[in-house]
Scaffold this active site. Structure first.
Site, mmCIF file in Angstrom:
data_model
loop_
_atom_site.group_PDB
_atom_site.id
_atom_site.type_symbol
_atom_site.label_atom_id
_atom_site.label_comp_id
_atom_site.label_asym_id
_atom_site.label_seq_id
_atom_site.Cartn_x
_atom_site.Cartn_y
_atom_site.Cartn_z
ATOM 1 N N GLU A 279 -6.582 61.237 57.097
ATOM 2 C CA GLU A 279 -5.183 60.892 57.425
ATOM 3 C C GLU A 279 -4.392 62.016 58.089
ATOM 4 O O GLU A 279 -3.245 62.284 57.715
ATOM 5 C CB GLU A 279 -4.466 60.411 56.155
ATOM 6 C CG GLU A 279 -5.123 59.198 55.537
ATOM 7 C CD GLU A 279 -4.372 58.641 54.343
ATOM 8 O OE1 GLU A 279 -3.370 59.240 53.928
ATOM 9 O OE2 GLU A 279 -4.793 57.593 53.824
ATOM 10 N N HIS B 133 -6.895 48.968 55.241
ATOM 11 C CA HIS B 133 -5.995 48.388 54.237
ATOM 12 C C HIS B 133 -5.161 47.343 54.984
ATOM 13 O O HIS B 133 -4.210 47.692 55.691
ATOM 14 C CB HIS B 133 -5.091 49.468 53.629
ATOM 15 C CG HIS B 133 -5.850 50.500 52.852
ATOM 16 N ND1 HIS B 133 -6.501 50.205 51.682
ATOM 17 C CD2 HIS B 133 -6.078 51.811 53.082
ATOM 18 C CE1 HIS B 133 -7.083 51.300 51.212
ATOM 19 N NE2 HIS B 133 -6.845 52.292 52.051
ATOM 20 N N ASN C 107 -11.409 60.160 58.713
ATOM 21 C CA ASN C 107 -11.019 58.901 58.068
ATOM 22 C C ASN C 107 -9.509 58.692 58.157
ATOM 23 O O ASN C 107 -8.741 59.626 57.917
ATOM 24 C CB ASN C 107 -11.451 58.991 56.583
ATOM 25 C CG ASN C 107 -11.348 57.684 55.837
ATOM 26 O OD1 ASN C 107 -11.817 56.647 56.311
ATOM 27 N ND2 ASN C 107 -10.738 57.712 54.663
ATOM 28 N N ASP D 215 -9.322 46.571 51.806
ATOM 29 C CA ASP D 215 -8.669 45.624 50.893
ATOM 30 C C ASP D 215 -7.702 44.810 51.731
ATOM 31 O O ASP D 215 -7.167 45.290 52.729
ATOM 32 C CB ASP D 215 -8.005 46.296 49.677
ATOM 33 C CG ASP D 215 -7.072 47.455 50.003
ATOM 34 O OD1 ASP D 215 -6.643 47.584 51.174
ATOM 35 O OD2 ASP D 215 -6.767 48.230 49.081
ATOM 36 N N GLU E 248 -12.246 51.705 53.255
ATOM 37 C CA GLU E 248 -11.362 51.434 52.101
ATOM 38 C C GLU E 248 -10.817 50.017 52.162
ATOM 39 O O GLU E 248 -9.637 49.774 51.885
ATOM 40 C CB GLU E 248 -10.202 52.451 52.073
ATOM 41 C CG GLU E 248 -10.665 53.892 52.049
ATOM 42 C CD GLU E 248 -9.530 54.896 51.947
ATOM 43 O OE1 GLU E 248 -8.399 54.515 51.617
ATOM 44 O OE2 GLU E 248 -9.797 56.091 52.202
#
Ligand code: XIL
Length: 444
Positions: free
Chosen positions: A148, A226, A190, A255, A253
């Site tokens: 990030e 996400h 990432n 979701d 990640e």
């Protein structure tokens, strides 16, 4: 062969497995040459429902919090790997891959690092990368080396952070240090909000292209994914453009919230399967109650551990279509050639030593390879004369006498014995510039 046996046998077999429908997420992904993983919290490894689903469905694990800076180095120079080790051991004992997450990030830093800046922070950060990657060396399939670091919004530039303020080259310094510490792990950048082609993902794309052009070690890009009820129409095109730079892409990640959840999960899976270098998918938790997105129910299992509609659509998507992954998953990449290969220096006593350098402005990580001569050796000593201004700050897999000028290095208990023609390595980190020295080696 049962599904369990297939997974246990290692995924090397599975890249060429017949196209039969798998019955779990991991087995189905493996039939497509990919992994299907989940974030794992160490404190849930005593929850039977959780562990039953984990062991049945997934063949890759990512530590949800246990490998972050605040968890692994709570006091400067004092490392804590107990919980990370629990997750690594749980996964590896069951033939799962392990993703390392995350070596450097502006969030979840220990207080002492939050209060640092400048060259002291840079040095502490590189030491952190080196120490943690060295601890897990040989056990990690892929590391999120930097997490990030890009800003949201239209600019496509870096996020401001204490790490960014140490100099724009902090990311490449981190990648070089990670490569030196664990040459077998794939090294990933990432980030989130990078799902479609937008300013942020383009900024990252330009960085990866630049790294590849300049030989900065990078192997993969993690797209966190996400998502909220929808996925950008150019999600697959975005994955493809990163793959075309010569890096793997991993969905790291995943979701997804909202009423269209099942369809969006299927769409994400189909996009990954359509790109040969999209090598695996990780969901960020198992049951909805395990999710960091509290109350949003973004995962594949309900609070009781029952499969949701999103589970079924994900499994169905894994079982249909897809482009084979050309390389075998489940094996770490072969050790890349060292960045530079100066000729080995012969020593008088039956060994040679070669030094490889990863340097950045004001610092370096040196990896020294000791090779036994025509007969086995039981101990070795290496002498390295550092140029003026260079100083050793810490070392691993050897003990040293002297930190500037002429430095002497001796094996530790476990790496003195080296068979004829075989090698062992040690390393050290320093400040200043260390180009030039040719190490000499003596052995007994
Ligand atoms: C989250 C964890 O899931 C939470 O338990 C923790 O409180 C905060 O971090 N991007 C990342 C992950 O890279 O590390 C974050 O994980 C979620 C967002």
């Amino acid at each position: 062969m049962t599904v369990t046996a297939v997974v246990a046998a290692g995924m090397a077999l599975l890249a060429i497995a017949p196209a039969s429908a798998g019955t779990t997420l991991g087995a189905s992904a493996a039939e497509k040459g990919r992994y299907f993983g989940t974030a794992v919290a160490a404190n849930k490894l005593s929850d039977n429902t959780y562990v039953t689903i984990l062991n049945r469905e997934f063949n890759s694990v990512t530590a949800e919090n246990e490998m972050k800076w605040n968890a692994t180095e709570p006091q400067q120079g004092q490392f804590s790997h107990t919980n990370g080790d629990r997750i690594v051991n749980h996964g590896r004992q069951r033939g799962m891959l392990v993703r390392g997450h995350a070596l450097l990030w502006h969030q979840q830093q220990p207080g002492w690092a939050q209060n640092m800046s400048g060259s002291a922070l840079r040095s502490a950060a590189i030491n952190h990368v080196t120490q943690v990657a060295t601890h897990y060396r040989g056990k990690i399939h892929s590391w999120d080396v930097v997490n990030e670091a890009f800003a949201d919004g239209t600019g496509g530039g870096r996020r401001d952070s204490n790490l960014q303020r140490t100099g724009n080259d902090w990311i490449e310094a981190a990648f070089r240090a990670a490569r030196a510490a664990d040459p077998g792990a794939k090294l990933c950048y990432n980030d989130y909000n990078t799902d479609g082609i937008n300013a942020k993902s383009t900024g990252i794309y330009n960085m990866v292209r630049d790294f590849k052009a300049r030989g900065v070690p990078i192997d993969c890009v993690g797209i966190q994914s996400h998502l909220t009820n929808t996925v950008p129409g150019d999600y697959q095109a975005n994955i493809q453009r990163f793959a075309d730079l010569g890096v793997d892409v991993q969905i790291t990640e995943l979701d997804i919230t909202g009423s269209n959840q099942a369809n969006v999960y299927a769409s994400v899976v189909r996009s990954c399967l359509a790109v040969a270098r999209c090598t695996g998918i990780t969901v960020w938790g198992i049951r909805d109650s395990d999710s960091w997105r509290t109350g949003q129910n973004p995962l594949l299992f309900d609070n009781s551990g029952n499969k949701k509609a999103a589970y079924t659509s994900t499994l169905n998507a894994l079982n249909s279509g897809g482009t084979p992954v050309p390389t075998t998953p489940g094996t770490n990449p072969t050790t890349p050639p060292p960045p530079s290969t100066p000729p080995p220096t012969s020593g008088p006593g039956g060994c040679t030593a070669t030094m490889f350098l990863n340097s950045w402005t004001g610092g370096f990580v040196a990896t020294v390879r000791v090779t036994a001569g025509a007969s086995a050796i039981t101990s070795w000593r290496v002498t390295i004369t550092l140029p003026s201004g260079a100083a050793v700050t810490n070392a691993w897999s050897a003990t040293n006498t002297g930190t500037t000028g002429t430095t002497q290095w001796a094996n530790v208990s476990y790496n003195g014995t080296v068979a004829a023609g075989q090698t062992t390595e040690f390393g050290f980190q320093g400040t200043g510039t260390a180009t030039g020295p040719s190490p000499t080696c003596t052995a007994s």
